[in-house]
Scaffold this motif. Structure first.
Motif, PDB file in Angstrom:
ATOM      1  N   VAL A  38       8.534  -5.242   7.495  1.00 41.48           N
ATOM      2  CA  VAL A  38       7.690  -6.171   6.802  1.00 41.48           C
ATOM      3  C   VAL A  38       6.611  -6.848   8.020  1.00 41.48           C
ATOM      4  O   VAL A  38       5.614  -6.866   7.684  1.00 41.48           O
ATOM      5  N   TYR A  39       7.262  -7.264   9.082  1.00 40.02           N
ATOM      6  CA  TYR A  39       6.296  -7.999  10.084  1.00 40.02           C
ATOM      7  C   TYR A  39       5.559  -6.910  10.712  1.00 40.02           C
ATOM      8  O   TYR A  39       4.471  -7.339  10.758  1.00 40.02           O
ATOM      9  N   TYR A  40       6.105  -5.697  10.910  1.00 40.48           N
ATOM     10  CA  TYR A  40       4.962  -4.779  11.291  1.00 40.48           C
ATOM     11  C   TYR A  40       3.995  -4.368  10.387  1.00 40.48           C
ATOM     12  O   TYR A  40       2.524  -4.400  10.987  1.00 40.48           O
ATOM     13  N   LEU A  41       4.121  -4.582   9.176  1.00 36.26           N
ATOM     14  CA  LEU A  41       3.171  -4.151   8.369  1.00 36.26           C
ATOM     15  C   LEU A  41       2.113  -5.199   8.053  1.00 36.26           C
ATOM     16  O   LEU A  41       0.996  -4.995   7.855  1.00 36.26           O
ATOM     17  N   THR A  42       2.558  -6.436   8.329  1.00 31.88           N
ATOM     18  CA  THR A  42       1.681  -7.542   8.477  1.00 31.88           C
ATOM     19  C   THR A  42       0.534  -7.481   9.484  1.00 31.88           C
ATOM     20  O   THR A  42      -0.366  -8.160   9.512  1.00 31.88           O
ATOM     21  N   ARG A  43       0.842  -6.681  10.505  1.00 35.59           N
ATOM     22  CA  ARG A  43      -0.178  -6.527  11.730  1.00 35.59           C
ATOM     23  C   ARG A  43      -1.032  -5.196  11.482  1.00 35.59           C
ATOM     24  O   ARG A  43      -1.748  -4.895  12.181  1.00 35.59           O
ATOM     25  N   TRP A  44      -0.815  -4.670  10.261  1.00 37.49           N
ATOM     26  CA  TRP A  44      -1.308  -3.310   9.965  1.00 37.49           C
ATOM     27  C   TRP A  44      -2.317  -3.407   8.837  1.00 37.49           C
ATOM     28  O   TRP A  44      -3.317  -2.770   8.594  1.00 37.49           O
ATOM     29  N   VAL A  45      -1.742  -4.385   7.781  1.00 38.88           N
ATOM     30  CA  VAL A  45      -2.326  -4.333   6.285  1.00 38.88           C
ATOM     31  C   VAL A  45      -2.901  -5.479   5.967  1.00 38.88           C
ATOM     32  O   VAL A  45      -2.094  -6.201   5.908  1.00 38.88           O
ATOM     33  N   GLY A  91       0.393  -6.028  -1.121  1.00 40.02           N
ATOM     34  CA  GLY A  91       1.558  -5.609  -2.135  1.00 40.02           C
ATOM     35  C   GLY A  91       1.712  -3.987  -2.058  1.00 40.02           C
ATOM     36  O   GLY A  91       2.758  -3.855  -2.613  1.00 40.02           O
ATOM     37  N   ARG A  92       0.597  -3.468  -2.446  1.00 40.68           N
ATOM     38  CA  ARG A  92       0.491  -1.993  -2.616  1.00 40.68           C
ATOM     39  C   ARG A  92       1.444  -1.252  -1.724  1.00 40.68           C
ATOM     40  O   ARG A  92       2.142  -0.405  -1.796  1.00 40.68           O
ATOM     41  N   ILE A  93       1.134  -1.883  -0.425  1.00 38.92           N
ATOM     42  CA  ILE A  93       1.694  -0.942   0.764  1.00 38.92           C
ATOM     43  C   ILE A  93       3.081  -1.281   0.962  1.00 38.92           C
ATOM     44  O   ILE A  93       3.904  -0.594   1.006  1.00 38.92           O
ATOM     45  N   LEU A  94       3.510  -2.683   0.840  1.00 39.44           N
ATOM     46  CA  LEU A  94       4.745  -2.832   0.463  1.00 39.44           C
ATOM     47  C   LEU A  94       5.622  -2.616  -0.561  1.00 39.44           C
ATOM     48  O   LEU A  94       6.923  -2.065  -0.534  1.00 39.44           O
ATOM     49  N   THR A 130      -5.174  -8.012  -9.112  1.00 42.35           N
ATOM     50  CA  THR A 130      -5.456  -9.150  -9.489  1.00 42.35           C
ATOM     51  C   THR A 130      -5.606 -10.418  -8.424  1.00 42.35           C
ATOM     52  O   THR A 130      -5.917 -11.503  -8.787  1.00 42.35           O
ATOM     53  N   GLN A 131      -4.862  -9.992  -7.381  1.00 44.22           N
ATOM     54  CA  GLN A 131      -4.464 -10.766  -6.388  1.00 44.22           C
ATOM     55  C   GLN A 131      -4.013 -12.217  -6.816  1.00 44.22           C
ATOM     56  O   GLN A 131      -4.012 -13.284  -6.204  1.00 44.22           O
ATOM     57  N   GLU A 132      -2.916 -11.761  -7.770  1.00 42.47           N
ATOM     58  CA  GLU A 132      -2.062 -12.942  -8.251  1.00 42.47           C
ATOM     59  C   GLU A 132      -0.471 -12.534  -7.849  1.00 42.47           C
ATOM     60  O   GLU A 132      -0.236 -11.520  -7.901  1.00 42.47           O
ATOM     61  N   ARG A 133       0.012 -13.563  -7.228  1.00 38.82           N
ATOM     62  CA  ARG A 133       1.585 -12.992  -6.786  1.00 38.82           C
ATOM     63  C   ARG A 133       2.572 -13.803  -7.362  1.00 38.82           C
ATOM     64  O   ARG A 133       3.549 -13.216  -7.839  1.00 38.82           O
ATOM     65  N   PRO A 161       8.359  -6.213  -3.279  1.00 34.28           N
ATOM     66  CA  PRO A 161       7.181  -6.148  -2.646  1.00 34.28           C
ATOM     67  C   PRO A 161       6.182  -7.442  -2.740  1.00 34.28           C
ATOM     68  O   PRO A 161       5.572  -7.719  -2.116  1.00 34.28           O
ATOM     69  N   THR A 162       6.209  -8.054  -4.210  1.00 35.23           N
ATOM     70  CA  THR A 162       5.518  -9.032  -4.306  1.00 35.23           C
ATOM     71  C   THR A 162       5.889 -10.375  -3.647  1.00 35.23           C
ATOM     72  O   THR A 162       5.238 -11.159  -2.976  1.00 35.23           O
ATOM     73  N   PHE A 163       7.298 -10.447  -3.521  1.00 28.67           N
ATOM     74  CA  PHE A 163       7.933 -11.419  -2.888  1.00 28.67           C
ATOM     75  C   PHE A 163       7.417 -11.501  -1.188  1.00 28.67           C
ATOM     76  O   PHE A 163       7.000 -12.512  -0.907  1.00 28.67           O
ATOM     77  N   TRP A 164       7.492 -10.284  -0.725  1.00 29.60           N
ATOM     78  CA  TRP A 164       7.389 -10.407   0.688  1.00 29.60           C
ATOM     79  C   TRP A 164       5.804 -10.397   1.060  1.00 29.60           C
ATOM     80  O   TRP A 164       5.230 -10.396   2.100  1.00 29.60           O
ATOM     81  N   THR A 165       4.826 -10.417   0.047  1.00 28.14           N
ATOM     82  CA  THR A 165       3.397 -10.860   0.318  1.00 28.14           C
ATOM     83  C   THR A 165       3.492 -12.167   0.628  1.00 28.14           C
ATOM     84  O   THR A 165       2.169 -12.810   1.228  1.00 28.14           O
ATOM     85  N   THR A 166       4.290 -13.240   0.424  1.00 31.60           N
ATOM     86  CA  THR A 166       4.208 -14.631   0.312  1.00 31.60           C
ATOM     87  C   THR A 166       4.523 -14.909   1.694  1.00 31.60           C
ATOM     88  O   THR A 166       3.754 -16.001   2.304  1.00 31.60           O
TER      89      THR A 166
END
Length: 459
Positions: A139-146, A152-155, A320-323, A368-373
Protein backbone atom coordinates in the motif's frame (compact mmCIF):
# COMPACT_ATOMS: atom_id res chain seq x y z
CA UNK A 1 18.27 15.81 -29.57
CA UNK A 2 18.42 17.39 -26.08
CA UNK A 3 16.17 20.22 -27.26
CA UNK A 4 13.71 17.71 -28.68
CA UNK A 5 13.64 15.77 -25.38
CA UNK A 6 13.13 18.95 -23.36
CA UNK A 7 10.32 19.98 -25.68
CA UNK A 8 8.65 16.57 -25.25
CA UNK A 9 9.03 16.82 -21.48
CA UNK A 10 7.44 20.25 -21.44
CA UNK A 11 4.51 19.03 -23.51
CA UNK A 12 3.97 16.01 -21.27
CA UNK A 13 3.87 18.11 -18.15
CA UNK A 14 1.29 20.56 -19.50
CA UNK A 15 -1.45 19.77 -21.97
CA UNK A 16 -0.59 16.15 -22.65
CA UNK A 17 -0.01 14.72 -19.17
CA UNK A 18 0.63 10.99 -19.68
CA UNK A 19 -1.58 9.82 -16.79
CA UNK A 20 -3.49 7.24 -18.84
CA UNK A 21 -0.40 5.71 -20.41
CA UNK A 22 1.46 5.51 -17.11
CA UNK A 23 -1.55 4.01 -15.34
CA UNK A 24 -1.77 1.26 -17.95
CA UNK A 25 1.94 0.54 -17.65
CA UNK A 26 1.71 0.27 -13.86
CA UNK A 27 -1.32 -2.01 -14.20
CA UNK A 28 0.56 -4.41 -16.46
CA UNK A 29 4.15 -4.10 -15.20
CA UNK A 30 3.83 -3.81 -11.41
CA UNK A 31 0.37 -4.86 -10.26
CA UNK A 32 0.53 -8.50 -11.51
CA UNK A 33 3.63 -9.25 -9.40
CA UNK A 34 2.13 -7.62 -6.33
CA UNK A 35 -1.22 -9.33 -6.98
CA UNK A 36 0.44 -12.75 -7.03
CA UNK A 37 2.38 -11.93 -3.87
CA UNK A 38 -0.83 -10.96 -2.04
CA UNK A 39 -2.63 -14.03 -3.39
CA UNK A 40 0.05 -16.42 -2.13
CA UNK A 41 0.20 -14.52 1.16
CA UNK A 42 -3.51 -14.84 1.85
CA UNK A 43 -3.60 -18.48 0.81
CA UNK A 44 -0.69 -19.32 3.11
CA UNK A 45 -2.13 -17.51 6.13
CA UNK A 46 -5.69 -18.90 5.80
CA UNK A 47 -5.09 -22.41 4.45
CA UNK A 48 -5.14 -23.45 8.08
CA UNK A 49 -8.95 -23.11 7.97
CA UNK A 50 -9.24 -26.00 5.48
CA UNK A 51 -6.27 -27.87 6.97
CA UNK A 52 -8.21 -27.89 10.26
CA UNK A 53 -10.58 -30.48 8.80
CA UNK A 54 -7.74 -33.05 8.99
CA UNK A 55 -5.16 -31.39 11.22
CA UNK A 56 -7.44 -30.90 14.22
CA UNK A 57 -7.93 -34.63 14.74
CA UNK A 58 -4.26 -35.50 14.05
CA UNK A 59 -2.98 -32.99 16.64
CA UNK A 60 -5.87 -33.31 19.10
CA UNK A 61 -6.82 -29.60 18.99
CA UNK A 62 -9.96 -28.18 20.57
CA UNK A 63 -11.83 -25.37 18.80
CA UNK A 64 -10.36 -22.80 21.19
CA UNK A 65 -6.82 -24.23 20.83
CA UNK A 66 -7.12 -24.10 17.05
CA UNK A 67 -8.44 -20.53 17.24
CA UNK A 68 -5.51 -19.51 19.45
CA UNK A 69 -3.01 -21.11 17.05
CA UNK A 70 -4.62 -19.41 14.07
CA UNK A 71 -4.55 -16.09 15.94
CA UNK A 72 -0.95 -16.36 17.18
CA UNK A 73 0.05 -15.53 13.61
CA UNK A 74 -1.25 -12.01 14.16
CA UNK A 75 0.62 -11.41 17.42
CA UNK A 76 3.90 -11.67 15.50
CA UNK A 77 2.38 -9.86 12.54
CA UNK A 78 1.47 -6.89 14.74
CA UNK A 79 4.83 -6.80 16.54
CA UNK A 80 6.87 -6.70 13.33
CA UNK A 81 4.56 -4.69 11.05
CA UNK A 82 5.88 -1.17 11.76
CA UNK A 83 9.60 -2.16 11.79
CA UNK A 84 9.06 -4.03 8.52
CA UNK A 85 7.50 -1.03 6.78
CA UNK A 86 10.23 1.30 8.02
CA UNK A 87 12.80 -1.16 6.65
CA UNK A 88 10.98 -1.19 3.30
CA UNK A 89 11.06 2.62 3.23
CA UNK A 90 14.82 2.63 3.85
CA UNK A 91 15.98 -0.45 1.93
CA UNK A 92 13.55 -0.36 -0.98
CA UNK A 93 10.51 -2.42 -1.94
CA UNK A 94 12.27 -4.74 -4.39
CA UNK A 95 14.65 -6.35 -1.91
CA UNK A 96 12.40 -6.15 1.13
CA UNK A 97 9.28 -7.64 -0.46
CA UNK A 98 11.39 -10.47 -1.89
CA UNK A 99 12.87 -11.09 1.58
CA UNK A 100 9.39 -11.29 3.07
CA UNK A 101 8.33 -13.83 0.46
CA UNK A 102 11.35 -16.08 0.91
CA UNK A 103 10.97 -16.30 4.68
CA UNK A 104 7.22 -16.88 4.72
CA UNK A 105 7.44 -19.46 1.92
CA UNK A 106 9.99 -21.45 3.90
CA UNK A 107 7.97 -21.26 7.13
CA UNK A 108 4.79 -22.36 5.31
CA UNK A 109 6.58 -25.42 3.94
CA UNK A 110 7.98 -26.20 7.41
CA UNK A 111 4.42 -26.25 8.81
CA UNK A 112 4.39 -29.80 7.44
CA UNK A 113 6.68 -30.82 10.33
CA UNK A 114 4.24 -29.79 13.09
CA UNK A 115 3.62 -32.68 15.49
CA UNK A 116 1.95 -31.15 18.54
CA UNK A 117 0.10 -28.10 19.78
CA UNK A 118 3.24 -26.18 20.86
CA UNK A 119 4.91 -26.65 17.49
CA UNK A 120 1.66 -25.48 15.93
CA UNK A 121 1.70 -22.29 18.01
CA UNK A 122 5.41 -21.70 17.34
CA UNK A 123 5.20 -22.11 13.58
CA UNK A 124 2.15 -19.87 13.31
CA UNK A 125 4.06 -17.19 15.25
CA UNK A 126 7.06 -17.51 12.91
CA UNK A 127 4.77 -17.29 9.88
CA UNK A 128 3.31 -14.02 11.18
CA UNK A 129 6.80 -12.59 11.79
CA UNK A 130 7.94 -13.64 8.31
CA UNK A 131 4.94 -12.19 6.49
CA UNK A 132 4.67 -8.95 8.51
CA UNK A 133 4.77 -5.84 6.36
CA UNK A 134 3.73 -7.23 2.99
CA UNK A 135 0.25 -5.73 2.56
CA UNK A 136 0.91 -2.35 4.23
CA UNK A 137 4.28 -2.27 2.48
CA UNK A 138 2.61 -2.64 -0.90
CA UNK A 139 0.00 0.00 0.00
CA UNK A 140 2.79 2.43 0.92
CA UNK A 141 4.75 1.47 -2.22
CA UNK A 142 1.75 2.18 -4.45
CA UNK A 143 1.24 5.61 -2.88
CA UNK A 144 4.66 6.45 -4.36
CA UNK A 145 3.55 5.28 -7.82
CA UNK A 146 -0.16 5.98 -8.25
CA UNK A 147 -1.78 9.47 -8.19
CA UNK A 148 -4.81 9.72 -5.92
CA UNK A 149 -7.34 9.96 -8.77
CA UNK A 150 -6.50 6.39 -9.87
CA UNK A 151 -5.50 4.95 -6.53
CA UNK A 152 -8.80 3.23 -5.75
CA UNK A 153 -8.76 1.29 -9.02
CA UNK A 154 -5.12 0.22 -8.73
CA UNK A 155 -5.55 -0.78 -5.10
CA UNK A 156 -8.68 -2.61 -6.19
CA UNK A 157 -6.65 -4.69 -8.64
CA UNK A 158 -4.11 -5.46 -5.92
CA UNK A 159 -6.58 -6.31 -3.16
CA UNK A 160 -8.62 -8.39 -5.59
CA UNK A 161 -6.01 -11.00 -4.67
CA UNK A 162 -7.73 -11.53 -1.30
CA UNK A 163 -11.15 -12.71 -2.58
CA UNK A 164 -9.44 -14.51 -5.47
CA UNK A 165 -7.15 -16.26 -2.99
CA UNK A 166 -10.17 -17.21 -0.91
CA UNK A 167 -12.07 -18.42 -3.97
CA UNK A 168 -9.13 -20.35 -5.42
CA UNK A 169 -7.39 -21.19 -2.15
CA UNK A 170 -10.12 -23.26 -0.53
CA UNK A 171 -10.63 -25.61 -3.54
CA UNK A 172 -6.86 -25.76 -4.16
CA UNK A 173 -6.06 -26.48 -0.51
CA UNK A 174 -8.77 -29.13 -0.19
CA UNK A 175 -7.63 -30.76 -3.44
CA UNK A 176 -3.99 -30.86 -2.35
CA UNK A 177 -5.08 -32.39 0.95
CA UNK A 178 -6.51 -35.34 -0.95
CA UNK A 179 -2.98 -36.24 -2.14
CA UNK A 180 -0.74 -38.36 0.12
CA UNK A 181 2.72 -38.74 -1.48
CA UNK A 182 5.76 -40.13 0.35
CA UNK A 183 3.63 -41.24 3.28
CA UNK A 184 2.67 -37.67 4.18
CA UNK A 185 -0.73 -36.71 5.51
CA UNK A 186 -2.76 -34.58 3.12
CA UNK A 187 -2.33 -31.41 5.19
CA UNK A 188 1.46 -31.93 5.33
CA UNK A 189 1.75 -32.17 1.55
CA UNK A 190 -0.51 -29.14 1.15
CA UNK A 191 1.77 -26.91 3.24
CA UNK A 192 4.82 -27.90 1.20
CA UNK A 193 3.04 -27.42 -2.13
CA UNK A 194 1.69 -23.98 -1.17
CA UNK A 195 4.90 -22.68 0.42
CA UNK A 196 7.51 -23.30 -2.25
CA UNK A 197 5.97 -21.13 -5.06
CA UNK A 198 6.73 -18.07 -2.90
CA UNK A 199 10.44 -18.63 -3.49
CA UNK A 200 9.98 -18.54 -7.27
CA UNK A 201 7.94 -15.33 -7.17
CA UNK A 202 10.55 -13.73 -4.88
CA UNK A 203 13.16 -14.27 -7.60
CA UNK A 204 10.87 -12.61 -10.17
CA UNK A 205 10.33 -9.60 -7.88
CA UNK A 206 14.08 -9.15 -7.29
CA UNK A 207 14.64 -9.01 -11.04
CA UNK A 208 11.66 -6.98 -12.26
CA UNK A 209 10.15 -4.79 -9.48
CA UNK A 210 11.46 -1.18 -9.61
CA UNK A 211 11.78 0.79 -6.37
CA UNK A 212 10.99 4.24 -7.80
CA UNK A 213 9.61 5.60 -11.09
CA UNK A 214 13.16 6.62 -12.06
CA UNK A 215 14.24 2.95 -11.84
CA UNK A 216 11.60 1.69 -14.27
CA UNK A 217 13.06 0.98 -17.72
CA UNK A 218 9.56 0.92 -19.19
CA UNK A 219 9.02 4.60 -18.33
CA UNK A 220 10.90 7.20 -20.31
CA UNK A 221 12.54 10.10 -18.50
CA UNK A 222 9.62 12.46 -19.11
CA UNK A 223 7.05 9.99 -17.79
CA UNK A 224 9.12 9.18 -14.71
CA UNK A 225 9.58 12.87 -13.93
CA UNK A 226 5.91 13.66 -14.50
CA UNK A 227 4.86 10.84 -12.16
CA UNK A 228 7.34 11.86 -9.46
CA UNK A 229 6.20 15.48 -9.66
CA UNK A 230 2.55 14.46 -9.56
CA UNK A 231 3.00 12.33 -6.43
CA UNK A 232 4.96 15.11 -4.70
CA UNK A 233 2.30 17.64 -5.70
CA UNK A 234 -0.35 15.59 -3.90
CA UNK A 235 1.74 15.24 -0.74
CA UNK A 236 -0.26 17.02 2.01
CA UNK A 237 2.95 18.25 3.66
CA UNK A 238 4.08 19.85 0.40
CA UNK A 239 0.83 21.67 -0.31
CA UNK A 240 0.97 23.54 2.99
CA UNK A 241 3.37 26.49 3.09
CA UNK A 242 6.17 26.08 5.57
CA UNK A 243 5.33 22.44 6.32
CA UNK A 244 8.28 20.45 7.59
CA UNK A 245 9.45 17.17 6.14
CA UNK A 246 7.54 14.37 7.89
CA UNK A 247 9.44 12.02 10.20
CA UNK A 248 8.46 8.38 10.54
CA UNK A 249 7.34 8.97 14.14
CA UNK A 250 4.69 11.42 12.93
CA UNK A 251 2.64 8.52 11.58
CA UNK A 252 2.49 7.02 15.08
CA UNK A 253 1.15 10.17 16.75
CA UNK A 254 -1.78 11.05 14.50
CA UNK A 255 -5.13 10.37 16.21
CA UNK A 256 -6.83 9.84 12.84
CA UNK A 257 -4.42 6.98 12.17
CA UNK A 258 -5.78 5.34 15.34
CA UNK A 259 -9.36 5.90 14.16
CA UNK A 260 -8.55 4.25 10.83
CA UNK A 261 -6.91 1.40 12.74
CA UNK A 262 -10.19 0.86 14.60
CA UNK A 263 -12.05 0.77 11.29
CA UNK A 264 -9.60 -1.75 9.90
CA UNK A 265 -9.97 -3.87 13.05
CA UNK A 266 -13.72 -3.94 12.43
CA UNK A 267 -13.08 -5.34 8.94
CA UNK A 268 -10.43 -7.87 9.89
CA UNK A 269 -12.52 -9.59 12.59
CA UNK A 270 -15.35 -10.69 10.23
CA UNK A 271 -12.93 -11.37 7.36
CA UNK A 272 -11.12 -13.97 9.44
CA UNK A 273 -14.36 -15.37 10.80
CA UNK A 274 -14.95 -16.36 7.19
CA UNK A 275 -11.33 -17.26 6.48
CA UNK A 276 -10.89 -19.64 9.40
CA UNK A 277 -14.38 -20.95 10.19
CA UNK A 278 -16.44 -20.86 6.99
CA UNK A 279 -15.45 -24.45 6.03
CA UNK A 280 -16.60 -25.67 9.47
CA UNK A 281 -19.82 -23.62 9.24
CA UNK A 282 -20.56 -25.11 5.82
CA UNK A 283 -19.90 -28.61 7.16
CA UNK A 284 -22.48 -28.03 9.90
CA UNK A 285 -24.98 -26.37 7.55
CA UNK A 286 -24.82 -29.35 5.20
CA UNK A 287 -25.07 -31.88 8.01
CA UNK A 288 -21.73 -33.46 7.16
CA UNK A 289 -23.01 -34.75 3.82
CA UNK A 290 -20.37 -32.91 1.78
CA UNK A 291 -16.74 -34.06 1.69
CA UNK A 292 -13.62 -31.95 2.24
CA UNK A 293 -13.17 -31.11 -1.44
CA UNK A 294 -16.83 -30.14 -1.83
CA UNK A 295 -16.65 -27.91 1.23
CA UNK A 296 -13.62 -26.18 -0.29
CA UNK A 297 -15.58 -25.37 -3.43
CA UNK A 298 -18.64 -24.15 -1.54
CA UNK A 299 -16.45 -21.94 0.65
CA UNK A 300 -15.21 -20.22 -2.52
CA UNK A 301 -18.65 -18.94 -3.57
CA UNK A 302 -18.88 -15.80 -1.35
CA UNK A 303 -15.45 -14.69 -2.55
CA UNK A 304 -16.40 -14.88 -6.22
CA UNK A 305 -19.13 -12.30 -5.62
CA UNK A 306 -16.82 -10.31 -3.35
CA UNK A 307 -14.17 -10.06 -6.07
CA UNK A 308 -16.71 -8.75 -8.57
CA UNK A 309 -18.03 -6.23 -6.04
CA UNK A 310 -14.51 -5.08 -5.14
CA UNK A 311 -13.73 -4.17 -8.75
CA UNK A 312 -17.06 -2.36 -9.22
CA UNK A 313 -16.84 -0.42 -5.95
CA UNK A 314 -13.23 0.70 -6.45
CA UNK A 315 -13.87 1.79 -10.05
CA UNK A 316 -17.01 3.68 -9.06
CA UNK A 317 -15.13 5.38 -6.22
CA UNK A 318 -12.40 6.56 -8.61
CA UNK A 319 -14.90 7.69 -11.23
CA UNK A 320 -16.85 9.84 -8.75
CA UNK A 321 -13.84 10.68 -6.53
CA UNK A 322 -16.05 9.86 -3.55
CA UNK A 323 -14.65 7.57 -0.84
CA UNK A 324 -16.67 7.62 2.38
CA UNK A 325 -20.06 6.40 1.16
CA UNK A 326 -18.45 3.86 -1.13
CA UNK A 327 -17.09 2.36 2.08
CA UNK A 328 -19.93 2.98 4.52
CA UNK A 329 -22.92 1.79 2.46
CA UNK A 330 -21.51 -1.68 1.60
CA UNK A 331 -20.19 -2.07 5.16
CA UNK A 332 -23.52 -1.34 6.85
CA UNK A 333 -25.36 -3.46 4.27
CA UNK A 334 -22.98 -6.32 5.04
CA UNK A 335 -23.59 -5.95 8.78
CA UNK A 336 -27.36 -6.12 8.23
CA UNK A 337 -26.92 -9.17 6.00
CA UNK A 338 -25.04 -11.04 8.72
CA UNK A 339 -27.84 -10.32 11.19
CA UNK A 340 -30.11 -12.05 8.67
CA UNK A 341 -27.58 -14.91 8.41
CA UNK A 342 -27.64 -15.29 12.19
CA UNK A 343 -31.43 -15.54 12.12
CA UNK A 344 -31.65 -18.02 9.23
CA UNK A 345 -28.50 -20.15 9.38
CA UNK A 346 -30.36 -23.12 10.84
CA UNK A 347 -33.90 -22.58 9.51
CA UNK A 348 -33.33 -21.32 5.94
CA UNK A 349 -29.85 -22.28 4.71
CA UNK A 350 -30.37 -20.82 1.23
CA UNK A 351 -31.31 -17.40 2.61
CA UNK A 352 -28.40 -17.65 5.04
CA UNK A 353 -26.04 -18.47 2.17
CA UNK A 354 -27.09 -15.31 0.29
CA UNK A 355 -26.73 -13.26 3.47
CA UNK A 356 -23.26 -14.70 4.09
CA UNK A 357 -22.22 -13.60 0.58
CA UNK A 358 -23.53 -10.05 1.12
CA UNK A 359 -21.86 -9.86 4.54
CA UNK A 360 -18.54 -10.99 3.08
CA UNK A 361 -18.84 -8.31 0.39
CA UNK A 362 -19.42 -5.69 3.09
CA UNK A 363 -16.34 -6.76 5.06
CA UNK A 364 -13.90 -7.32 2.22
CA UNK A 365 -14.92 -5.56 -1.02
CA UNK A 366 -14.34 -2.14 0.56
CA UNK A 367 -10.65 -2.74 1.37
CA UNK A 368 -9.29 -0.72 -1.62
CA UNK A 369 -11.57 2.22 -0.82
CA UNK A 370 -10.45 2.10 2.81
CA UNK A 371 -6.77 2.28 1.88
CA UNK A 372 -7.27 5.39 -0.26
CA UNK A 373 -7.91 7.33 2.97
CA UNK A 374 -4.58 6.90 4.78
CA UNK A 375 -2.47 8.92 2.26
CA UNK A 376 -4.79 11.89 2.89
CA UNK A 377 -3.63 11.87 6.52
CA UNK A 378 0.08 10.97 6.43
CA UNK A 379 2.80 11.07 3.79
CA UNK A 380 6.45 10.25 3.17
CA UNK A 381 8.20 8.38 5.99
CA UNK A 382 5.15 9.10 8.18
CA UNK A 383 3.02 7.21 5.65
CA UNK A 384 5.27 4.15 5.96
CA UNK A 385 4.85 4.06 9.74
CA UNK A 386 1.23 5.28 9.77
CA UNK A 387 0.01 2.73 7.23
CA UNK A 388 1.89 0.01 9.09
CA UNK A 389 0.36 1.11 12.40
CA UNK A 390 -3.14 0.99 10.91
CA UNK A 391 -2.43 -2.50 9.64
CA UNK A 392 -0.80 -3.57 12.92
CA UNK A 393 -3.63 -2.48 15.20
CA UNK A 394 -6.24 -3.59 12.71
CA UNK A 395 -4.66 -7.00 12.44
CA UNK A 396 -5.00 -7.50 16.18
CA UNK A 397 -8.44 -8.46 14.93
CA UNK A 398 -6.73 -11.37 13.20
CA UNK A 399 -5.76 -12.67 16.64
CA UNK A 400 -9.00 -11.74 18.38
CA UNK A 401 -11.22 -13.18 15.62
CA UNK A 402 -10.23 -16.87 15.54
CA UNK A 403 -9.67 -17.07 19.29
CA UNK A 404 -12.96 -15.32 20.16
CA UNK A 405 -15.00 -17.29 17.66
CA UNK A 406 -13.25 -20.50 18.73
CA UNK A 407 -14.36 -19.87 22.32
CA UNK A 408 -17.88 -19.04 21.13
CA UNK A 409 -18.06 -22.25 19.12
CA UNK A 410 -16.75 -24.32 22.03
CA UNK A 411 -19.27 -22.77 24.42
CA UNK A 412 -22.17 -22.97 21.93
CA UNK A 413 -21.51 -25.94 19.64
CA UNK A 414 -23.33 -26.41 16.36
CA UNK A 415 -26.01 -24.04 15.09
CA UNK A 416 -26.06 -21.84 18.20
CA UNK A 417 -22.37 -21.08 17.75
CA UNK A 418 -22.91 -20.21 14.09
CA UNK A 419 -25.76 -17.81 14.94
CA UNK A 420 -23.80 -16.04 17.68
CA UNK A 421 -20.68 -15.81 15.48
CA UNK A 422 -22.56 -14.05 12.69
CA UNK A 423 -24.28 -11.71 15.14
CA UNK A 424 -21.00 -10.67 16.80
CA UNK A 425 -19.37 -10.23 13.37
CA UNK A 426 -22.27 -8.02 12.25
CA UNK A 427 -21.99 -5.74 15.30
CA UNK A 428 -18.24 -5.25 14.88
CA UNK A 429 -18.53 -4.61 11.14
CA UNK A 430 -21.33 -2.09 11.63
CA UNK A 431 -19.32 -0.15 14.22
CA UNK A 432 -16.50 0.17 11.67
CA UNK A 433 -18.84 1.83 9.19
CA UNK A 434 -19.92 4.38 11.78
CA UNK A 435 -16.33 5.16 12.78
CA UNK A 436 -15.42 5.76 9.13
CA UNK A 437 -18.10 8.44 8.95
CA UNK A 438 -16.43 10.15 11.92
CA UNK A 439 -12.98 9.84 10.32
CA UNK A 440 -14.20 11.42 7.09
CA UNK A 441 -15.56 14.40 9.03
CA UNK A 442 -12.03 15.13 10.30
CA UNK A 443 -10.48 15.29 6.84
CA UNK A 444 -10.08 18.57 5.04
CA UNK A 445 -13.33 19.51 3.38
CA UNK A 446 -11.49 21.01 0.43
CA UNK A 447 -9.07 18.83 -1.49
CA UNK A 448 -7.03 20.33 -4.32
CA UNK A 449 -8.54 19.35 -7.65
CA UNK A 450 -5.93 19.19 -10.37
CA UNK A 451 -6.76 20.02 -13.95
CA UNK A 452 -5.73 16.61 -15.19
CA UNK A 453 -7.89 14.55 -12.79
CA UNK A 454 -10.21 13.50 -15.58
CA UNK A 455 -7.21 12.62 -17.72
CA UNK A 456 -5.96 10.30 -14.98
CA UNK A 457 -9.24 8.47 -14.77
CA UNK A 458 -9.38 7.56 -18.46
CA UNK A 459 -7.22 4.50 -18.98
Amino acid sequence: MDNHRRRNTAELTTDHAPGSSISRKISFRIVPMLFLAALLSYVDRTNIGVAKLQMQADLGLSEAAFGLGAGVFFIAYVLFEVPSNIALHRIGARIWIARIMVTWGLVTALMSLVENIWMFYGMRFLLGAAEAGLLPGVVYYLTRWVPSANRGRILGLFFLAIPVASAVGSPLTSTLMSVHPWGLAGWQFMFIAEGLPCLLLAAVIVKFLPNEPGDARWLDAAEAQWLTDKINQEDPTVTEAGASRPHWTDGLKNYRVLMLAAVYFSMVVPIYLMGFFLPSIIKEMTGGTVGTTGIGYLAAVPYVFTGIAMVLISRSSDRTQERMWHFVVPTLAGACAWVIAAATVSSSPYIAAIAICVGTIGAMATIPTFWTTAPKIVSGAAAASGIALISSIGNIGGFVSPYMFGIIRDAFPGEAGNRLSFLVGAIILGLGGLIMIAVSKTLRTTTPIHANTKQLQHD
